[in-house]
Design an enzyme around this catalytic site. Structure first.
Site, PDB file in Angstrom:
ATOM      1  CD  GLU A 139      -2.826   1.055   2.496  1.00  0.00           C
ATOM      2  OE1 GLU A 139      -2.447   0.519   3.558  1.00  0.00           O
ATOM      3  OE2 GLU A 139      -3.971   1.528   2.346  1.00  0.00           O
ATOM      4  CE  LYS A 170      -7.542   1.135   3.272  1.00  0.00           C
ATOM      5  NZ  LYS A 170      -6.331   1.775   3.853  1.00  0.00           N
ATOM      6  CB  CYS A 217      -4.587  -1.754   4.186  1.00  0.00           C
ATOM      7  SG  CYS A 217      -3.642  -1.686   5.717  1.00  0.00           S
TER       8      CYS A 217
HETATM    9  N1  LIG Z   1      -3.790   1.010   7.269  1.00  0.00           N
HETATM   10  C1  LIG Z   1      -4.962   0.371   7.159  1.00  0.00           C
HETATM   11  O1  LIG Z   1      -5.702   0.571   6.221  1.00  0.00           O
HETATM   12  C2  LIG Z   1      -5.436  -0.612   8.175  1.00  0.00           C
HETATM   13  C3  LIG Z   1      -4.728  -0.805   9.449  1.00  0.00           C
HETATM   14  O2  LIG Z   1      -3.609  -0.364   9.704  1.00  0.00           O
HETATM   15  C4  LIG Z   1      -5.473  -1.585  10.448  1.00  0.00           C
HETATM   16  O3  LIG Z   1      -6.593  -2.037  10.142  1.00  0.00           O
HETATM   17  O4  LIG Z   1      -4.986  -1.780  11.554  1.00  0.00           O
END
Ligand SMILES: NC(=O)CC(=O)C(=O)O
Length: 281
Positions: free
Chosen positions: A44, A119, A160
């Site tokens: 990401e 996302k 993520c």
């Molecule tokens: N960074 C993200 O999108 C998610 C994350 O860090 C978490 O769910 O913990």
């Protein structure tokens, strides 16, 4: 759903210079391909620091490969290396509305884009005194489920925080996907609690592969990425992982394990859609 494939997760050291990040990504993708990888995943925000203050500054119009420096770079990395490339995420600016998204593109070995995922679930958390992050203050959420086909089977995509919502993986598996792929950037608060657990849960519940690729940790950065890019097999076993530093994680995905575990533990065919709804229907 047969054969095997080598997956490489490039846990990239990401800095403030987009061009340097793209060039570092290229070097690592080429290295992974030389090591025999068939598919390579980037993390990401592989071309920018991760933080709500950076999305607008680094955002690109992703409607056409030619109009985006990062998409041109991803396309040529995939083509020159001859791999499927899950191109991490890039901050996207939709030029007609000005809306910002956190977006993953996937490329085939010919350098053609085969999937684009925005996302869906925005990362909003609040650990008072430790970590506050609110993507929804600057980003719009995607509205589509994304999957793509490869010679080894179909894969589902999430970014993520999307991994915390089991429906995406459940739907992908019910539709016949062999794995879920998550470019991600957990942090030193949530990473130790949930990163591996979530990957193993998505793999175990659905009896598919699950993999997540993080940036390396930069101790100077405002957001401390967890690292620990990891691949889990359909038995929910961790088959490859690393620490927080820049690295490439390799895993051979043996797709016959999917049938094997589903025969041994037949939850896949024991679902009671007469009692509760099938979310993939
Ligand atoms: N960074 C993200 O999108 C998610 C994350 O860090 C978490 O769910 O913990």
């Amino acid at each position: 759903m047969s054969g095997s494939m080598k997956l490489a997760l490039v846990q990239l050291a990401v800095g403030a210079q987009k061009t340097a990040n793209l060039s570092n990504a290229r070097t690592k993708v080429v290295e992974a391909a030389r090591m025999g990888a068939n598919m390579v995943m980037l993390p990401e925000c592989f071309n920018s620091p991760y933080g709500t203050q950076y999305f607008a500054q680094y955002a690109e119009d992703l409607r056409a490969t030619e109009s985006s420096e990062s998409l041109r770079a991803l396309s040529s990395m995939a083509k020159d290396s001859g791999v499927f490339l899950v191109g991490g995420t890039v901050p996207e600016k939709e030029s007609t509305t000005g809306d910002l998204f956190n977006t993953c593109t996937v490329w085939n070995p010919q350098g053609e884009m085969v999937a684009k995922h925005r996302k869906i679930h925005l990362f909003d958390i609040n650990f008072p005194g430790r970590m506050v992050f609110k993507e929804s203050e600057v980003l719009k959420s995607g509205n589509e489920i994304t999957e793509f086909s490869t010679p080894w089977g179909r894969f589902g995509l999430g970014i993520c925080y999307d991994i915390r919502f089991p429906e995406l993986a459940m739907i992908a598996a019910r539709r016949g996907c062999v794995g879920m792929l998550y470019p991600g950037a957990f942090n030193t608060t949530t990473g130790p609690m949930h990163w591996e657990l979530l990957l193993r849960a998505r793999a175990m519940d659905n009896q598919i592969f699950a993999a997540a690729c993080s940036p390396a940790r930069d101790i100077e950065a405002g957001y401390q990425a967890w690292g620990h890019s990891t691949v889990v097999d359909p038995y929910a076993r961790v088959i490859a992982t690393t620490d927080e530093k820049q690295d490439i994680v390799y895993a051979d995905l043996d797709f016959k394990l999917i049938q094997e575990v589903r025969k041994a533990i037949p939850i896949y065919t024991q679902r009671r859609f007469d009692v509760y709804p099938d979310v993939s229907a």
